[in-house]
Motif scaffolding. Sequence first.
Motif, short mmCIF file in Angstrom:
data_model
loop_
_atom_site.label_atom_id
_atom_site.label_comp_id
_atom_site.label_asym_id
_atom_site.label_seq_id
_atom_site.Cartn_x
_atom_site.Cartn_y
_atom_site.Cartn_z
N ASP A 43 -19.32 -16.93 69.04
CA ASP A 43 -19.88 -17.07 67.31
C ASP A 43 -18.88 -17.06 66.60
O ASP A 43 -19.13 -17.53 65.12
N ALA A 44 -17.47 -17.22 66.68
CA ALA A 44 -16.17 -16.72 65.93
C ALA A 44 -16.14 -18.56 65.83
O ALA A 44 -15.92 -19.48 66.30
N VAL A 45 -15.99 -18.97 63.90
CA VAL A 45 -16.06 -19.89 63.64
C VAL A 45 -14.43 -20.65 62.88
O VAL A 45 -14.04 -19.42 61.91
N LYS A 46 -14.05 -21.31 62.39
CA LYS A 46 -13.14 -22.08 61.44
C LYS A 46 -14.14 -21.89 59.94
O LYS A 46 -15.11 -22.38 59.96
N PRO A 47 -13.40 -20.76 59.11
CA PRO A 47 -14.07 -21.25 57.81
C PRO A 47 -14.27 -22.64 57.14
O PRO A 47 -13.87 -23.74 57.33
N ALA A 48 -15.30 -23.10 56.68
CA ALA A 48 -16.01 -24.01 56.89
C ALA A 48 -15.06 -24.08 54.68
O ALA A 48 -14.88 -23.29 54.08
N ALA A 49 -15.18 -25.73 55.17
CA ALA A 49 -14.45 -26.20 53.51
C ALA A 49 -14.93 -25.38 52.66
O ALA A 49 -15.60 -25.70 52.26
N LYS A 50 -14.26 -25.55 51.30
CA LYS A 50 -14.95 -25.07 50.37
C LYS A 50 -15.12 -26.82 49.24
O LYS A 50 -13.98 -27.06 49.42
N LEU A 51 -16.23 -26.20 48.50
CA LEU A 51 -16.48 -27.01 46.81
C LEU A 51 -14.84 -26.70 46.54
O LEU A 51 -14.91 -26.33 46.09
N GLY A 52 -15.02 -28.47 46.05
CA GLY A 52 -13.93 -29.12 45.23
C GLY A 52 -14.38 -29.52 43.81
O GLY A 52 -15.60 -29.45 43.91
N LEU A 53 -13.28 -29.50 43.15
CA LEU A 53 -14.22 -30.06 41.91
C LEU A 53 -14.49 -31.18 41.60
O LEU A 53 -15.75 -31.72 41.39
N TRP A 54 -14.53 -31.77 42.82
CA TRP A 54 -14.73 -33.52 42.37
C TRP A 54 -16.54 -33.35 43.40
O TRP A 54 -17.43 -33.77 43.35
N ALA A 55 -16.47 -32.72 44.37
CA ALA A 55 -16.82 -32.41 44.66
C ALA A 55 -18.71 -31.91 44.12
O ALA A 55 -19.83 -32.26 43.92
N LEU A 56 -17.90 -30.44 42.73
CA LEU A 56 -19.43 -29.92 42.54
C LEU A 56 -19.83 -31.29 41.68
O LEU A 56 -20.66 -31.27 40.79
N PHE A 57 -18.54 -32.29 40.78
CA PHE A 57 -18.45 -32.68 39.77
C PHE A 57 -20.11 -33.94 40.34
O PHE A 57 -21.33 -33.93 39.94
N VAL A 58 -19.94 -34.36 42.40
CA VAL A 58 -20.97 -34.99 42.51
C VAL A 58 -21.75 -34.18 41.69
O VAL A 58 -23.58 -34.88 42.11
N GLN A 59 -22.24 -33.13 43.12
CA GLN A 59 -23.50 -32.22 43.07
C GLN A 59 -24.23 -32.31 41.54
O GLN A 59 -25.76 -32.04 41.36
N ALA A 60 -23.24 -31.81 40.42
CA ALA A 60 -24.01 -31.42 38.95
C ALA A 60 -24.18 -32.99 38.43
O ALA A 60 -26.02 -33.09 37.86
N VAL A 61 -23.92 -33.97 39.07
CA VAL A 61 -24.72 -35.05 38.60
C VAL A 61 -25.65 -36.19 39.54
O VAL A 61 -27.19 -36.18 39.01
N ALA A 62 -26.16 -35.48 40.72
CA ALA A 62 -26.27 -35.58 41.34
C ALA A 62 -28.24 -34.91 40.85
O ALA A 62 -29.35 -35.87 40.95
N THR A 63 -28.23 -33.65 41.00
CA THR A 63 -29.04 -33.29 40.33
C THR A 63 -29.67 -33.19 38.91
O THR A 63 -30.50 -32.39 38.68
N SER A 64 -28.61 -33.43 38.47
CA SER A 64 -29.19 -33.42 37.02
C SER A 64 -29.29 -35.67 36.25
O SER A 64 -30.26 -35.33 35.11
N ILE A 65 -29.28 -35.80 37.08
CA ILE A 65 -28.96 -37.41 36.63
C ILE A 65 -31.04 -37.87 36.48
O ILE A 65 -31.32 -38.53 36.04
N ASP A 66 -32.15 -37.16 37.40
CA ASP A 66 -33.30 -37.09 37.50
C ASP A 66 -33.46 -36.73 35.81
O ASP A 66 -34.40 -37.39 35.54
N ALA A 67 -33.24 -36.19 35.29
CA ALA A 67 -33.26 -35.45 34.09
C ALA A 67 -33.49 -36.86 32.53
O ALA A 67 -33.07 -36.13 32.09
N LEU A 68 -32.90 -37.47 32.99
CA LEU A 68 -32.36 -38.84 32.02
C LEU A 68 -34.10 -38.87 31.29
O LEU A 68 -33.93 -39.26 30.70
N SER A 69 -34.70 -38.86 32.57
CA SER A 69 -36.11 -39.74 31.75
C SER A 69 -37.25 -38.63 31.36
O SER A 69 -37.68 -38.58 30.72
N VAL A 70 -35.86 -37.64 30.65
CA VAL A 70 -36.78 -35.75 29.86
C VAL A 70 -36.58 -36.94 28.14
O VAL A 70 -37.36 -36.74 27.51
#
Length: 211
Positions: free
Chosen positions: A119-146
């Motif tokens: 079960d030993a595995v290589k550590p997963a790639a850490k979340l970078g700033l660009w990926a965090l930005f994309v996630q934040a936009v993707a999860t909030s963009i539907d809130a434009l409708s609010v």
Amino acid sequence: MMDWGILFFVNSILFGIGLAMDAFSVSMANGLNEPEMDRKKELLIAGAFGVFQTLMPLIGWVLVHTAMNTFQQIQKFIPWIALILLCWIGGKMIAEGVQSRKEAQPESAAPAAEAKGPDAVKPAAKLGLWALFVQAVATSIDALSVGFTIAEYDFSHALVETVIIGVVTFIISYAGIRIGKKFGTRLSGKASILGGVILILIGVEIFVTHL
């Protein structure tokens, strides 16, 4: 004029809880993918989701009051944008998880690998700033409708409501990260794959519910 009564604040909090569910799930996926995440990064991620969940409804409100045609044109692309962004990030996480597990497969002639176990595995790639930005936009963009649903508010009420939504999102996102970290430690290398699947499912859910 809109009343500053208790009902306004209760509705704003409930609105925030509803809008924060996607951010909660993505935050949990991030915690799964990076169980050793430090407190500073936890706050950064939760803060990013909170900020974008504040900005998007406010931008929607501005568009309703200044450029209704522009808002209507953007609105029809919201589910597509969310689907593409979350599937891209989720697919990347799955690919990294699969690759890390392949690279960690123990070889019969390697005593170090045997010591670590299958079960030993290589550590997963850490979340970078660009990926965090994309996630934040993707999860909030539907809130434009609010912005459309609070179109009758004056600016001060719209601002207070969106700030409340952002604070609620921050709290819920932070809780999601902590929950994800707890299970991520137990799931070992499978966590990155599970986190990626969660992101893709969220993207599909946003897309389907907005059709």
